[in-house]
Design an enzyme around this catalytic site. Sequence first.
Site, PDB file in Angstrom:
ATOM      1  CG  ASP A  43      -0.075  -0.163   2.494  1.00  0.00           C
ATOM      2  OD1 ASP A  43       0.922  -0.277   2.733  1.00  0.00           O
ATOM      3  OD2 ASP A  43      -0.718  -0.114   3.496  1.00  0.00           O
ATOM      4  CG  HIS A 246      21.876   4.582 -18.565  1.00  0.00           C
ATOM      5  ND1 HIS A 246      20.713   4.406 -19.205  1.00  0.00           N
ATOM      6  CD2 HIS A 246      22.261   5.831 -18.868  1.00  0.00           C
ATOM      7  CE1 HIS A 246      20.457   5.393 -20.118  1.00  0.00           C
ATOM      8  NE2 HIS A 246      21.424   6.346 -19.943  1.00  0.00           N
ATOM      9  CG  ASP A 263      24.422  11.894 -16.394  1.00  0.00           C
ATOM     10  OD1 ASP A 263      23.365  13.025 -16.180  1.00  0.00           O
ATOM     11  OD2 ASP A 263      24.440  11.314 -17.492  1.00  0.00           O
ATOM     12  CG  ASP A 274      20.693  15.305 -18.398  1.00  0.00           C
ATOM     13  OD1 ASP A 274      21.558  14.893 -17.585  1.00  0.00           O
ATOM     14  OD2 ASP A 274      20.348  14.866 -19.395  1.00  0.00           O
ATOM     15  CG  HIS A 353      26.628   8.368 -25.345  1.00  0.00           C
ATOM     16  ND1 HIS A 353      26.661   9.709 -25.471  1.00  0.00           N
ATOM     17  CD2 HIS A 353      27.323   7.923 -24.516  1.00  0.00           C
ATOM     18  CE1 HIS A 353      27.513  10.293 -24.650  1.00  0.00           C
ATOM     19  NE2 HIS A 353      28.241   9.247 -24.264  1.00  0.00           N
ATOM     20  CG  HIS A 357      19.007  14.015 -24.350  1.00  0.00           C
ATOM     21  ND1 HIS A 357      18.172  14.795 -23.343  1.00  0.00           N
ATOM     22  CD2 HIS A 357      19.905  13.523 -23.622  1.00  0.00           C
ATOM     23  CE1 HIS A 357      18.613  14.778 -22.273  1.00  0.00           C
ATOM     24  NE2 HIS A 357      19.950  14.074 -22.356  1.00  0.00           N
ATOM     25  CG  HIS A 364      16.357  11.060 -22.550  1.00  0.00           C
ATOM     26  ND1 HIS A 364      16.437   9.832 -22.178  1.00  0.00           N
ATOM     27  CD2 HIS A 364      17.405  11.745 -22.405  1.00  0.00           C
ATOM     28  CE1 HIS A 364      17.785   9.714 -21.859  1.00  0.00           C
ATOM     29  NE2 HIS A 364      18.335  10.873 -21.881  1.00  0.00           N
ATOM     30  CD  GLU A 394      24.004  13.461 -22.868  1.00  0.00           C
ATOM     31  OE1 GLU A 394      24.663  12.642 -22.093  1.00  0.00           O
ATOM     32  OE2 GLU A 394      22.724  13.782 -22.943  1.00  0.00           O
ATOM     33  CE1 TYR A 398      31.117   7.430 -20.668  1.00  0.00           C
ATOM     34  CE2 TYR A 398      30.731   7.542 -23.137  1.00  0.00           C
ATOM     35  CZ  TYR A 398      30.639   8.023 -22.044  1.00  0.00           C
ATOM     36  OH  TYR A 398      29.696   8.910 -21.809  1.00  0.00           O
ATOM     37  NE  ARG A 415      27.251  11.095 -19.637  1.00  0.00           N
ATOM     38  CZ  ARG A 415      27.106   9.798 -19.117  1.00  0.00           C
ATOM     39  NH1 ARG A 415      28.064   8.962 -19.522  1.00  0.00           N
ATOM     40  NH2 ARG A 415      26.637   9.607 -18.016  1.00  0.00           N
ATOM     41  CD  GLU A 417      23.957  15.682 -20.090  1.00  0.00           C
ATOM     42  OE1 GLU A 417      22.979  15.287 -20.586  1.00  0.00           O
ATOM     43  OE2 GLU A 417      24.221  14.826 -19.113  1.00  0.00           O
TER      44      GLU A 417
END
Length: 447
Positions: A43, A246, A263, A274, A353, A357, A364, A394, A398, A415, A417
């Site tokens: 619940d 991710h 990130d 972002d 990647h 975006h 996104h 971004e 890697y 990265r 961004e």
Amino acid sequence: MSLPPTDIAPFAARRQRLMARMRADGGGIAILATAPEAIRNRDAEYPYRHDSDFFYLTGFTEPGAWLVLIAGATDRALLFCRPRHIEHEIWEGRRFGPEAAAEHFGFDDAHALDALDELVPKLLLDQPTLYAPLAGDKRTDGRLHRWLAAAREASRGGHQPPMRQQDIRPILAEMRLVKDASEIAAMRRAAKISAGAHARAMRAARAGMREYELEAELLYEFRRHGAQAVAYNSIVAAGANACVLHYPAGEAVLRDGDLVLIDAGCEVDSYASDITRTFPVNGRYSGPQRALYDLTVAAQEAAAQATAPGRGWNDGHDAAVRVLAQGMLDLKLLKGSLDGVIESGDYSRFYMHRTGHWLGLDVHDVGDYRQPGGAAGAERPWRKLEAGMMLTIEPGIYVRPADDVPEAYWNIGIRTEDDALVTDEGCELITRGVPVQAGEIEALMRE
């Protein structure tokens, strides 16, 4: 009761724009529901977050609500929402109720939710087109199906339900691509708070901390400055974990000599930010780390230079790839010619990647990346950027261990961004409240 937006004019203006679009196509009725509440376990519910399209047109954040717009000789905007209920409000907090909601949010009328099944079939009659999220979710599809069936049963003397149905989501996606002044203001606030949170994490980072401890610094700064939620689950990745795109903040220990990639962004008044930054745990980049880091920043600068009105959506990505690929060749991560590794896609071994975006109510955000229309089956050209669009820039790199990769670069993931507002002259990176140049980051971490 959630507070209404300070200024409801932008929401009313968006409803008018949508109804004008509907009138230009012959008129009709639009029906849109907000997001349902969701059970987390037993619940206990997940924190509630309204549907983005619904909020875009209403500013209303209570669950269980529906919007009905009628575009014709006389436009009408109707809200259906939960009625006031003293016992429920003791547990859940005060509701607006239909009367107050109509006044606060500028609707022509508002009704309690239990009036939906009685009123909507009548409202459907004599409307040429129904605009709704078609094949969206079973809950909405089921209600629309029942209302259309009831309208057909109730049709008398030539009154008919809509003969045509159109998915409302692509129309709203086009509208949401270019941000108005109120949206840009909310995103600037979110950007400022998120930049401050990243700076806080840089100052707090120490060898021996765990990833979740840095995440806690971010969350504290978000809420401390009024952000209502995270825009997405934060990534805090130490060492080799940064090579997992991710990766969620976990229990890994920050080690002296490693980098940490964060990130993370907050949501303010339903709008997302972002940001990604990658910094050394001990406050100083090693030689190999600095080489890859400076390469990533150079790629971001090239992409930003290619982000301007009239430029294609993909121009920024192409510019970033060209810089990254040349750097990979210079650092002996790849062999061959620049055009060769780009044409073959060999660079994607280390950069897999896209460079950005859309950004807005969703991290996104909605909107096609290619021009609408065009011949069936033909590949459409990339969309041209316009002032008022918001996107991320971004690039990253890697490097996982491999026999043909110099060991000095193993397990380095980077990265960088920022959120870019397309302006009349080019673009503005609105998240530069946190430094991006390696020397500036090192100086901040020495404070």
